[in-house]
Design an enzyme around this catalytic site. Structure first.
Site, PDB file in Angstrom:
ATOM      1  N   ASN A  93       0.828  -1.219   0.000  1.00  0.00           N
ATOM      2  CA  ASN A  93       0.000   0.000   0.000  1.00  0.00           C
ATOM      3  C   ASN A  93       0.857   1.262   0.000  1.00  0.00           C
ATOM      4  O   ASN A  93       0.768   2.118   0.870  1.00  0.00           O
ATOM      5  CB  ASN A  93      -0.990   0.000   1.169  1.00  0.00           C
ATOM      6  CG  ASN A  93      -0.326  -0.004   2.523  1.00  0.00           C
ATOM      7  OD1 ASN A  93       0.827  -0.424   2.653  1.00  0.00           O
ATOM      8  ND2 ASN A  93      -1.037   0.452   3.530  1.00  0.00           N
ATOM      9  N   HIS A 177      -6.332  -8.741   4.840  1.00  0.00           N
ATOM     10  CA  HIS A 177      -6.784  -7.794   5.870  1.00  0.00           C
ATOM     11  C   HIS A 177      -8.281  -7.974   6.010  1.00  0.00           C
ATOM     12  O   HIS A 177      -9.042  -7.716   5.075  1.00  0.00           O
ATOM     13  CB  HIS A 177      -6.436  -6.371   5.427  1.00  0.00           C
ATOM     14  CG  HIS A 177      -6.791  -5.317   6.433  1.00  0.00           C
ATOM     15  ND1 HIS A 177      -5.878  -4.394   6.892  1.00  0.00           N
ATOM     16  CD2 HIS A 177      -7.955  -5.017   7.077  1.00  0.00           C
ATOM     17  CE1 HIS A 177      -6.467  -3.585   7.760  1.00  0.00           C
ATOM     18  NE2 HIS A 177      -7.728  -3.944   7.883  1.00  0.00           N
ATOM     19  N   ASP A 303       3.337  -5.303  11.860  1.00  0.00           N
ATOM     20  CA  ASP A 303       2.494  -4.325  11.161  1.00  0.00           C
ATOM     21  C   ASP A 303       3.027  -2.914  11.420  1.00  0.00           C
ATOM     22  O   ASP A 303       2.274  -1.975  11.681  1.00  0.00           O
ATOM     23  CB  ASP A 303       1.029  -4.442  11.592  1.00  0.00           C
ATOM     24  CG  ASP A 303       0.074  -3.641  10.717  1.00  0.00           C
ATOM     25  OD1 ASP A 303       0.498  -3.134   9.661  1.00  0.00           O
ATOM     26  OD2 ASP A 303      -1.112  -3.500  11.098  1.00  0.00           O
ATOM     27  N   HIS A 307       3.566   6.938  11.031  1.00  0.00           N
ATOM     28  CA  HIS A 307       2.850   8.161  10.656  1.00  0.00           C
ATOM     29  C   HIS A 307       3.601   9.345  11.269  1.00  0.00           C
ATOM     30  O   HIS A 307       4.324   9.190  12.256  1.00  0.00           O
ATOM     31  CB  HIS A 307       1.409   8.154  11.161  1.00  0.00           C
ATOM     32  CG  HIS A 307       0.556   7.107  10.511  1.00  0.00           C
ATOM     33  ND1 HIS A 307       0.220   7.148   9.178  1.00  0.00           N
ATOM     34  CD2 HIS A 307      -0.030   5.979  11.020  1.00  0.00           C
ATOM     35  CE1 HIS A 307      -0.535   6.096   8.886  1.00  0.00           C
ATOM     36  NE2 HIS A 307      -0.690   5.373   9.980  1.00  0.00           N
TER      37      HIS A 307
END
Length: 421
Positions: A93, A177, A303, A307
């Site tokens: 992603n 997911h 995971d 950010h």
């Protein structure tokens, strides 16, 4: 030659637990046992430390290309080394999405320039649209080692089945997911007592486990090597358990945050504890631990989701979901699983080394003479407080300020010391 002396050697792949020496030459492990050092050899004193295979993380987000203000492949690799990881698998992603040869090739080539082994998945569907499959064969030839639309659930069962059939034919993993967006009022926080207190809609466990049940059934039908990612609910654990008992080629993945914390952490840490799927109840956490103990959940992956500080400083409803995890993963496992008596250290390491390596057929996850000299040396008793400074570009961890046990002291990859505390 590099010689590690007087170290406790733990290798889950061979069930080795011994105290001895390890000699390393030309990027390979030469000897495991007793080694006599020469005058020109480099000696590393391993007294009080454990030497284990370099950790393997099959679920990281390095945000490269396109979102490198959060993280890039180089900083992600440094964070991995600081956490004891020598092999990582990136998710697709990115921006653009890893649904094309150019993007996959970019990640593979840039990964080769780091001090660890950086691998990547490719997208299952074009632009993560959940409908149109990518060219699996072309993406594998470009260097991808598996497929996932991680971050976005694939709602259409027909698409999932077709993707599983393709993955099974190519014998590569497909990772899923599992969150049905139609059942989610607001993402990132469990729908329950905490969401009610915060007047935040929340994401119910049902949004996960209904999709898990569907995809476990499809995995049985297609015989695809299927990873159920970042499992968060008791019902999902049970669905994977039953699929495994029926002979499914199923892999249950769990993150350190989901076995370490509950939804209550959101009350203390706010958006830093917002993650998809969310931290849930103590009942769910205990079910996850039971799944780790009986082998239903056989892979621990971080995971790692960086950010920026500005993004995570927003209100809960506006902040993005995700937390970094590479630099705290091993310590969270030692603190919340080993020191509590839930798992033996060998069992924890198995889920962080050989199991994830075998999933992707990586030449990693084991200590063997003639094999790659990828190791982590850590102090299993060292207590330390998680500080706000990380090797990652990001610092979005809800575990900042917490005391953990177990600290990486050295990481060796390809025979070179790439991290030293």
């Amino acid at each position: 030659m590099l010689i590690i002396k007087n170290v406790r050697i733990l290798d889950p792949a061979s069930a080795t637990d011994m105290t001895g020496d390890i000699s390393i030459e030309n990027g390979k492990i030469k000897t495991i046992g007793s080694v006599k050092a020469g005058k020109e050899d480099q000696i590393l004193d391993g007294s009080g430390l454990i030497a284990a295979p370099g950790l393997v993380d099959t679920h990281v987000h390095f945000r490269d290309p396109g979102l490198t203000y959060k993280e890039d492949i180089y900083t992600g690799a440094h964070a991995a080394a600081a956490g004891g990881f020598t092999s990582v698998v990136c998710m697709a992603n990115t921006k653009p999405v890893g649904d094309n040869v150019d993007t996959v090739s970019y990640v593979v080539e840039k990964g080769k320039k780091t001090n660890i082994h950086v691998y990547t998945t490719a997208a299952v569907t074009k632009s993560f649209d959940g409908k149109n499959l990518t060219d699996f064969q072309a993406l594998l030839q470009a260097g991808a080692i598996g497929f996932t639309d991680d971050g976005i659930p694939i709602k259409d069962a027909g698409t999932v089945k077709a993707a599983m059939e393709m993955a099974a034919a190519l014998d590569v993993p497909i990772s899923l997911h599992e969150e049905d967006p139609e059942l989610i009022v607001s993402p990132g926080v469990n729908q329950g007592k905490v969401s009610e207190k915060l007047h935040y809609g929340g994401a119910p466990a049902k949004s996960e486990y209904e999709m898990v049940r569907r995809d476990c059934e499809l995995a049985l039908q297609t015989r695809a090597r299927t990873v159920i990612q970042h499992i968060s609910s008791a019902e999902s654990v049970e669905a994977v358990r039953q699929c495994w008992k029926k002979g499914g080629r199923i892999y249950g993945e769990v993150t350190p945050q989901h076995f370490s914390a509950t939804e209550d952490l959101v009350l203390e840490k706010g958006a830093l504890a917002r993650v998809n799927p969310p931290l849930r109840t103590e009942t769910d956490r205990q079910a996850i631990i039971e799944g780790l103990k009986d082998g239903t959940l056989n892979i621990i992956a971080t995971d790692h989701a960086p950010h920026s500080r500005e993004e995570k400083a927003k209100d809960l409803k506006d902040a993005p979901s995700g937390m970094i995890g590479l630099e705290t993963s091993l310590a969270l496992g030692i603190t919340n699983l080993v020191k509590t008596g839930e798992l033996e250290l060998m069992d924890l390491l198995e889920k962080m080394t050989i199991n994830p390596a075998m999933l992707y057929h990586l030449n990693a996850g084991r200590l063997t003479e003639g094999g790659p000299a990828d190791l982590v040396l850590f102090d299993p008793e060292k207590k330390w407080v998680v500080e706000e400074q990380f090797y990652s570009k990001a610092s979005n961890s809800p575990f900042i300020g917490m005391e953990l046990t177990g600290q990486v002291q050295y990481t060796i990859c390809g025979g070179k010391v790439i991290f030293e505390r």
